[in-house]
Motif scaffolding. Structure first.
Motif, PDB file in Angstrom:
ATOM      1  N   GLU A   1       0.927  -1.674   0.101  1.00 60.28           N
ATOM      2  CA  GLU A   1       0.264  -0.279  -0.133  1.00 60.28           C
ATOM      3  C   GLU A   1       0.810   1.097  -0.133  1.00 60.28           C
ATOM      4  O   GLU A   1       0.613   2.404  -0.769  1.00 60.28           O
ATOM      5  N   ALA A   2       2.412   1.306   0.756  1.00 60.04           N
ATOM      6  CA  ALA A   2       2.587   2.157   0.948  1.00 60.04           C
ATOM      7  C   ALA A   2       3.303   2.441  -0.575  1.00 60.04           C
ATOM      8  O   ALA A   2       3.622   3.781  -1.397  1.00 60.04           O
ATOM      9  N   ALA A   3       3.991   1.953  -0.940  1.00 60.40           N
ATOM     10  CA  ALA A   3       4.351   1.317  -2.410  1.00 60.40           C
ATOM     11  C   ALA A   3       3.433   1.906  -3.067  1.00 60.40           C
ATOM     12  O   ALA A   3       3.969   3.003  -4.426  1.00 60.40           O
ATOM     13  N   ALA A   4       2.186   2.160  -3.576  1.00 57.59           N
ATOM     14  CA  ALA A   4       1.273   2.207  -4.584  1.00 57.59           C
ATOM     15  C   ALA A   4       1.203   3.921  -4.513  1.00 57.59           C
ATOM     16  O   ALA A   4       0.483   4.383  -4.833  1.00 57.59           O
ATOM     17  N   ARG A   5       1.285   3.807  -3.229  1.00 58.16           N
ATOM     18  CA  ARG A   5       0.644   5.743  -2.331  1.00 58.16           C
ATOM     19  C   ARG A   5       2.165   5.859  -3.078  1.00 58.16           C
ATOM     20  O   ARG A   5       1.941   7.054  -3.701  1.00 58.16           O
ATOM     21  N   CYS A   6       2.979   5.779  -2.576  1.00 56.50           N
ATOM     22  CA  CYS A   6       4.503   7.024  -3.133  1.00 56.50           C
ATOM     23  C   CYS A   6       4.886   6.527  -4.993  1.00 56.50           C
ATOM     24  O   CYS A   6       4.869   7.555  -5.224  1.00 56.50           O
ATOM     25  N   ARG A   7       4.500   5.427  -6.102  1.00 58.73           N
ATOM     26  CA  ARG A   7       4.066   5.248  -6.885  1.00 58.73           C
ATOM     27  C   ARG A   7       3.197   6.334  -7.700  1.00 58.73           C
ATOM     28  O   ARG A   7       3.306   7.097  -8.747  1.00 58.73           O
ATOM     29  N   ASP A   8       1.663   6.355  -6.829  1.00 63.17           N
ATOM     30  CA  ASP A   8       1.043   7.146  -7.426  1.00 63.17           C
ATOM     31  C   ASP A   8       1.569   8.615  -7.257  1.00 63.17           C
ATOM     32  O   ASP A   8       1.125   9.631  -8.160  1.00 63.17           O
ATOM     33  N   ALA A   9       2.425   9.224  -6.449  1.00 58.33           N
ATOM     34  CA  ALA A   9       2.613  10.697  -5.728  1.00 58.33           C
ATOM     35  C   ALA A   9       4.018  11.137  -7.143  1.00 58.33           C
ATOM     36  O   ALA A   9       3.652  12.212  -7.728  1.00 58.33           O
ATOM     37  N   TRP A  10       4.397   9.867  -7.023  1.00 55.35           N
ATOM     38  CA  TRP A  10       6.191  10.138  -7.608  1.00 55.35           C
ATOM     39  C   TRP A  10       5.848  10.421  -9.485  1.00 55.35           C
ATOM     40  O   TRP A  10       6.389  10.887 -10.311  1.00 55.35           O
ATOM     41  N   ILE A  11       4.990   9.333 -10.002  1.00 54.15           N
ATOM     42  CA  ILE A  11       4.637   9.322 -11.599  1.00 54.15           C
ATOM     43  C   ILE A  11       3.348   9.139 -12.036  1.00 54.15           C
ATOM     44  O   ILE A  11       2.678   9.261 -13.650  1.00 54.15           O
ATOM     45  N   GLY A  12       2.068   9.375 -11.238  1.00 49.16           N
ATOM     46  CA  GLY A  12       0.751   9.112 -11.168  1.00 49.16           C
ATOM     47  C   GLY A  12       0.129  10.178 -12.075  1.00 49.16           C
ATOM     48  O   GLY A  12      -0.984  10.002 -13.726  1.00 49.16           O
ATOM     49  N   GLY A  13       0.312  11.064 -12.127  1.00 46.43           N
ATOM     50  CA  GLY A  13       0.152  12.283 -12.525  1.00 46.43           C
ATOM     51  C   GLY A  13       1.299  12.549 -14.613  1.00 46.43           C
ATOM     52  O   GLY A  13       0.964  13.737 -15.039  1.00 46.43           O
ATOM     53  N   THR A  14       1.859  12.188 -14.419  1.00 51.03           N
ATOM     54  CA  THR A  14       2.533  11.821 -15.496  1.00 51.03           C
ATOM     55  C   THR A  14       1.964  12.554 -16.795  1.00 51.03           C
ATOM     56  O   THR A  14       0.737  11.403 -17.103  1.00 51.03           O
ATOM     57  N   LYS A  15       1.801  13.504 -17.694  1.00 52.30           N
ATOM     58  CA  LYS A  15       1.087  13.305 -19.168  1.00 52.30           C
ATOM     59  C   LYS A  15       2.172  12.687 -19.857  1.00 52.30           C
ATOM     60  O   LYS A  15       3.336  13.499 -20.520  1.00 52.30           O
ATOM     61  N   LEU A  16       1.445  11.959 -20.698  1.00 45.76           N
ATOM     62  CA  LEU A  16       1.856  11.221 -21.751  1.00 45.76           C
ATOM     63  C   LEU A  16       1.800  12.301 -23.440  1.00 45.76           C
ATOM     64  O   LEU A  16       0.372  11.788 -23.702  1.00 45.76           O
ATOM     65  N   ARG A  17       2.816  12.210 -24.763  1.00 45.28           N
ATOM     66  CA  ARG A  17       2.461  12.507 -25.575  1.00 45.28           C
ATOM     67  C   ARG A  17       3.213  11.992 -26.697  1.00 45.28           C
ATOM     68  O   ARG A  17       4.406  11.835 -26.513  1.00 45.28           O
ATOM     69  N   ILE A  18       2.194  12.396 -27.470  1.00 49.73           N
ATOM     70  CA  ILE A  18       2.999  10.661 -28.661  1.00 49.73           C
ATOM     71  C   ILE A  18       3.612  12.507 -29.702  1.00 49.73           C
ATOM     72  O   ILE A  18       3.057  13.257 -30.082  1.00 49.73           O
ATOM     73  N   VAL A  19       4.119  11.625 -30.818  1.00 51.76           N
ATOM     74  CA  VAL A  19       5.184  14.059 -31.283  1.00 51.76           C
ATOM     75  C   VAL A  19       5.278  12.932 -32.495  1.00 51.76           C
ATOM     76  O   VAL A  19       5.164  11.595 -32.982  1.00 51.76           O
ATOM     77  N   ILE A  20       4.304  13.628 -33.689  1.00 54.93           N
ATOM     78  CA  ILE A  20       4.014  13.520 -34.875  1.00 54.93           C
ATOM     79  C   ILE A  20       4.154  14.901 -35.883  1.00 54.93           C
ATOM     80  O   ILE A  20       4.619  15.964 -35.888  1.00 54.93           O
ATOM     81  N   GLN A  21       4.691  13.870 -37.186  1.00 56.88           N
ATOM     82  CA  GLN A  21       5.016  14.812 -38.114  1.00 56.88           C
ATOM     83  C   GLN A  21       3.741  15.580 -39.513  1.00 56.88           C
ATOM     84  O   GLN A  21       3.175  14.406 -39.661  1.00 56.88           O
ATOM     85  N   LYS A  22       2.827  16.300 -39.053  1.00 52.49           N
ATOM     86  CA  LYS A  22       2.599  16.428 -40.327  1.00 52.49           C
ATOM     87  C   LYS A  22       2.855  17.417 -41.285  1.00 52.49           C
ATOM     88  O   LYS A  22       3.750  18.015 -41.060  1.00 52.49           O
ATOM     89  N   TYR A  23       1.801  17.127 -42.225  1.00 47.52           N
ATOM     90  CA  TYR A  23       1.960  17.518 -43.564  1.00 47.52           C
ATOM     91  C   TYR A  23       1.308  18.276 -44.544  1.00 47.52           C
ATOM     92  O   TYR A  23       0.108  17.400 -43.818  1.00 47.52           O
ATOM     93  N   LYS A  24       1.431  19.207 -45.309  1.00 49.47           N
ATOM     94  CA  LYS A  24       0.132  19.817 -45.536  1.00 49.47           C
ATOM     95  C   LYS A  24       0.103  20.272 -46.838  1.00 49.47           C
ATOM     96  O   LYS A  24       1.105  20.634 -47.874  1.00 49.47           O
ATOM     97  N   LYS A  25      -0.744  19.768 -48.374  1.00 52.73           N
ATOM     98  CA  LYS A  25      -0.984  19.695 -49.181  1.00 52.73           C
ATOM     99  C   LYS A  25      -1.307  21.040 -50.217  1.00 52.73           C
ATOM    100  O   LYS A  25      -2.596  21.179 -49.368  1.00 52.73           O
TER     101      LYS A  25
END
Length: 181
Positions: free
Chosen positions: A42-66
């Protein structure tokens, strides 16, 4: 012995009282009772959530326009892929946007950005493409606590990346930082 928060391998020497990756205490319990294990978990789960729970993840894409003059670009765009805490169900969370397939039988890299507070890092994730036809869909899931996987789906086959450690993204908590001086 593994850290109960980030699952990194720890040595058994007495001088290490904290995990060097996530900073969680290394417990050496006198008893091995289920109640002790439950409290540590339980302590590990709380620590993990406090440490990385709110980490926002994004994928980088390349856009081209015709345009009438031809293709312009590429313009880099960062597509939201989720928040780490939301991936704890171990299901694949698919991005709503389809992507054009790439005609190659070689390994490709998908750039994943992790943002946790004022810390930000990009990790290039190598993957083998499913096929070179149609469109691809990108998904993200939690592999184990502290780890992610990316997924590519072409409608007939889903391929997945290797494990991506959140700690690889440079998101170490302040408790492991060395004091100044």
């Amino acid at each position: 012995m593994k850290c109960v928060v980030c699952e990194e391998k720890l040595d058994n020497t007495v001088q290490h009282s904290f995990c060097p990756t996530c900073g969680f205490p290394v417990f050496r319990a006198l008893d091995n009772s289920p109640m002790t294990a439950k409290h540590i978990s339980e302590a590990a789960a709380r620590c993990r959530d406090a440490w990385i729970g709110g980490t926002k993840l994004r994928i980088v894409i390349q856009k081209y326009k015709k345009t009438p003059a031809g293709l312009t670009g590429p313009v880099e765009e960062k597509i939201p892929a989720g928040v780490y805490r939301e991936l704890s169900d171990h299901q694949i969370h698919w991005l709503h946007q389809p992507f054009a397939s790439i005609k190659t039988k070689k390994e490709i890299s998908i750039d994943l950005i992790a943002v946790n507070g004022n810390k930000k890092c990009m990790v290039s994730v190598p993957m083998m493409p499913p096929s070179a036809t149609g469109v691809w869909h990108v998904g993200i899931s939690q592999a184990e606590p502290g780890y992610l996987r990316l997924h590519l789906d072409d409608g007939t086959k889903i391929v997945e990346s290797g494990r991506i450690g959140i700690q690889m993204a440079g998101l170490k908590p302040s408790v492991t930082e060395k004091p100044a001086g």
